[in-house]
Design a protein around this motif. Structure first.
Motif, short mmCIF file in Angstrom:
data_model
loop_
_atom_site.label_atom_id
_atom_site.label_comp_id
_atom_site.label_asym_id
_atom_site.label_seq_id
_atom_site.Cartn_x
_atom_site.Cartn_y
_atom_site.Cartn_z
N VAL A 49 0.85 -1.20 0.00
CA VAL A 49 0.00 0.00 0.00
C VAL A 49 0.88 1.24 0.00
O VAL A 49 1.69 1.45 0.90
CB VAL A 49 -0.93 0.02 1.22
CG1 VAL A 49 -1.76 1.31 1.25
CG2 VAL A 49 -1.86 -1.20 1.20
N ALA A 50 0.70 2.08 -1.01
CA ALA A 50 1.49 3.31 -1.12
C ALA A 50 0.78 4.51 -0.49
O ALA A 50 1.42 5.37 0.11
CB ALA A 50 1.79 3.61 -2.58
N ARG A 51 -0.55 4.54 -0.61
CA ARG A 51 -1.29 5.70 -0.11
C ARG A 51 -2.74 5.30 0.16
O ARG A 51 -3.34 4.55 -0.62
CB ARG A 51 -1.24 6.83 -1.14
CG ARG A 51 -1.89 8.14 -0.70
CD ARG A 51 -1.30 9.31 -1.48
NE ARG A 51 -1.31 9.09 -2.91
CZ ARG A 51 -2.15 9.72 -3.75
NH1 ARG A 51 -3.04 10.57 -3.29
NH2 ARG A 51 -2.09 9.49 -5.04
N VAL A 52 -3.28 5.80 1.27
CA VAL A 52 -4.67 5.55 1.62
C VAL A 52 -5.46 6.84 1.45
O VAL A 52 -5.07 7.88 2.00
CB VAL A 52 -4.80 5.04 3.07
CG1 VAL A 52 -6.26 4.82 3.43
CG2 VAL A 52 -4.01 3.76 3.25
N ARG A 53 -6.54 6.78 0.70
CA ARG A 53 -7.38 7.95 0.49
C ARG A 53 -8.75 7.72 1.12
O ARG A 53 -8.98 6.72 1.79
CB ARG A 53 -7.48 8.25 -1.01
CG ARG A 53 -6.10 8.47 -1.64
CD ARG A 53 -6.19 9.05 -3.03
NE ARG A 53 -6.83 8.16 -3.99
CZ ARG A 53 -6.74 8.33 -5.32
NH1 ARG A 53 -6.04 9.35 -5.81
NH2 ARG A 53 -7.33 7.48 -6.14
N THR A 54 -9.67 8.62 0.89
CA THR A 54 -10.98 8.55 1.55
C THR A 54 -11.75 7.29 1.16
O THR A 54 -12.27 6.58 2.02
CB THR A 54 -11.82 9.78 1.20
OG1 THR A 54 -11.10 10.96 1.58
CG2 THR A 54 -13.16 9.73 1.93
N ALA A 55 -11.85 7.02 -0.11
CA ALA A 55 -12.68 5.92 -0.58
C ALA A 55 -11.89 4.80 -1.25
O ALA A 55 -12.47 3.80 -1.68
CB ALA A 55 -13.76 6.43 -1.54
N ASP A 56 -10.58 4.97 -1.38
CA ASP A 56 -9.77 3.93 -2.02
C ASP A 56 -8.35 4.01 -1.51
O ASP A 56 -8.00 4.85 -0.67
CB ASP A 56 -9.82 4.07 -3.55
CG ASP A 56 -9.13 5.34 -4.03
OD1 ASP A 56 -8.84 6.22 -3.20
OD2 ASP A 56 -8.85 5.44 -5.24
#
Length: 209
Positions: free
Chosen positions: A181-188
């Motif tokens: 996982v490189a980046r966690v956003r709001t919906a994905d």
């Protein structure tokens, strides 16, 4: 052997298998009629093979992907009758052995579980090479190589096998390798491969813990 049969085939593999099956059976028909002192054209031998073999192979492949394999077998029977252009009781009875064999093979492969003696799912890839896993009907897709690999196993069983290796569920049908996982956003979330995967709200806490 059973694991190879149980996994859905690619269109290319299915086409090659069908071509080989039809060609081999056509050659057998030509040899049989020659030894019996009868004549049969190459086209007749090929068409007989198509009518009597191709529908069952298609039904078998469709049945592996379906929750109702019996419907796939019935579809194969109808297709065979349509190709033959004959719908009498005798023609229907002639297709019962093919239908029964196809259904029996489907039951065999559907009951086959790819598990080790310890209960863990036998994976075709090392866990560290898997980036994410997605449910696909009766199968799961393992993403980590050039193309996804299909494995006949429930997602819950794969999750239990991969959880000790850092995998978490991010959606009801998706597992992900935390290390990828490189980046966690709001919906994905974004993987190190650039893929974007949907993140379910109720799974966010486990991922960010």
């Amino acid at each position: 052997m059973i694991e190879s049969l149980a996994s859905p085939w690619s269109p290319r593999r299915l086409a090659l298998a069908m071509a080989a099956l039809i060609a081999g059976n056509a050659l057998y028909c030509l040899l049989y009629t020659f030894l019996a002192g009868r004549t049969e054209s190459v086209w007749q031998a090929i068409w007989w093979s198509v009518v009597n073999l191709a529908p069952w192979l298609l039904a078998f492949e469709a049945g592996k992907r379906s929750r109702r394999p019996l419907l796939a077998v019935l579809g194969g029977s109808v297709l065979s009758l349509l190709l033959a252009g004959e719908f009498g009781a005798f023609e229907l009875a002639r297709r019962l052995p093919g239908a029964a064999l196809t259904f029996a093979l489907l039951i065999l492969v559907r009951r086959h579980e790819v598990r080790t003696a310890g209960g863990a799912v036998a994976l075709p890839l090392p866990p560290e090479r898997i980036a994410w896993v997605a449910a696909a009907g009766n199968y799961v897709e393992l993403h980590g190589g050039d193309r996804p690999l299909l494995l006949r196993a429930p997602l819950t069983a794969v999750e239990a096998t991969l959880k000790p290796h850092g995998f978490v569920r991010i959606h009801r049908s998706t597992l992900v390798n935390r290390r990828r996982v490189a980046r966690v956003r709001t919906a994905d979330l974004i993987l190190d491969t650039g893929h974007s995967l949907k993140l379910g709200p109720r799974f966010r806490a486990e991922l960010t813990a």
